[in-house]
Design a protein around this motif. Structure first.
Motif: not given
Length: 350
Positions: A59-81, A92-98
């Motif tokens: 859902v958040r990816r879809d929201e991001m696509a819509r926001a990018a369309e509104i702003l007129g920007v290109q968008h990319t995910w760097l791919g981290f968690v 507590p420690p941060l989650p492993e792999g974040c």
């Protein structure tokens, strides 16, 4: 290139400036370092929606696509968690792999690849405290500055594309001048200001060097539309929209920026992120390896000076970098605490 920690950050931080430059014909790339996977549903109107709760990350990816369309920007995910926000005593420690635990050379190489492919002249990101103390925001600063340092170096990440050296880095931020002006204008109009607590708290903080004010009032509505696109994160009747648009445009018609690093001589005050660059042959300039000092750091004609640390609670940690027990209005607003200042859930929003 605007480098952000999570989807929705690009719409709440500098979005009107982004829309202005897109309208003028500039190409803008928004980079989301994480997908906001550990976020909550912050819009109470959508709580209990099973389809959203089942796959919030998509859902958040879809929201991001819509926001990018509104702003007129290109968008990319760097791919981290998403790292979430640590809570508890002791923390507590941060989650492993974040994202916040990834080695900087790994995250920086990923961003260098995007820089060398997109070839920006200017990068925007967060200050050394992340703008507010979320581990992913602090890491976004670290990665952005490491990538700026490496992008023009032919010996750094040689398999990540041909070297390209951006000429300026700006920090987005919450301008105390803007917050104060809007607060006073609301009170003068007999309206309840949402910034009452902000004004008091910001008086206790050192001012940052925000000498760049980009006129972009006509794009405030685009900014708001992009922010509303992140429906799980933003209540359309909530905080972000409590100040009338006309009042914002009249009282403080700019977005304010801190020039962090510049390889060209600045002339303050500025009203343009491209100040000093427009008359240069940037295809040539940005392909040249920058001069470096004896420590290997890029030689800049300007670097901002961070404000001195503040340690009001005497725990030896700069208050601006606290992620626990932080009475911070931005942290509350972005969902990490409820209105009473209590933790709102085990996995906090981004």
């Amino acid at each position: 290139m605007a480098v952000h920690a999570h989807p929705d950050d690009e719409s709440s931080k500098g979005a009107a400036t982004t829309a202005k430059y897109v309208a003028e014909g500039a190409s803008v790339m928004v980079v989301s370092c994480t997908g906001g996977e550990r976020g909550d549903i912050l819009n109470e109107k959508l709580l209990g929606n099973a389809s959203i709760e089942r796959d919030l990350a998509q859902v958040r990816r879809d929201e991001m696509a819509r926001a990018a369309e509104i702003l007129g920007v290109q968008h990319t995910w760097l791919g981290f968690v998403d790292s979430g926000l640590p809570e508890g005593d002791p923390l507590p420690p941060l989650p492993e792999g974040c994202f916040a635990l990834e080695p900087v050379h790994v995250t920086a190489e990923a961003l260098v690849r995007v820089i060398r492919e997109f070839r920006p002249h200017v990068i925007t990101t967060y200050d050394e405290n992340g703008g507010y103390p979320h581990p992913d925001h602090i890491m976004t600063h670290t990665v952005s500055m490491a990538a700026f340092h490496a992008a023009g170096d032919p010996t750094a990440f040689p398999h990540a594309g041909e070297p390209w050296q951006p000429q300026k880095v700006y920090y987005s931020g919450w301008s105390a001048k803007r917050i104060g002006a809007l607060h006073e204008a609301m009170e003068a109009e007999g309206l309840e200001s949402p910034y009452q607590d902000w004004v008091e708290r910001m008086r206790q903080r050192p001012e940052r060097e925000m000498f760049t004010a980009v006129p972009c009032a006509e794009f405030f509505s685009v900014r708001d539309d992009a922010l509303r696109a992140h429906a799980t994160q933003v209540d359309p009747d909530g905080f972000w929209f409590q100040i009338p648009l006309e009042l914002q445009q009249r009282v403080h018609p700019t977005e304010d920026w801190e020039l962090a690093v510049s390889l060209v001589e600045p002339s303050f005050p500025e009203d343009d992120l491209f100040a000093g660059l427009r008359d240069l042959d940037l295809e040539v300039v940005c392909r040249q390896a920058p001069e470096r000092d004896t420590d290997g750091e890029v030689v800049a004609v300007h670097r901002s000076t961070p404000p001195p640390p503040v340690d009001a609670d005497g725990d030896g940690v700069d208050d601006a970098r606290q992620t626990d027990d932080v009475e911070d209005e931005i942290t509350e607003l972005e969902g990490h605490r409820d209105a009473d200042g209590e933790h709102s859930s085990d996995e906090q929003a981004s």
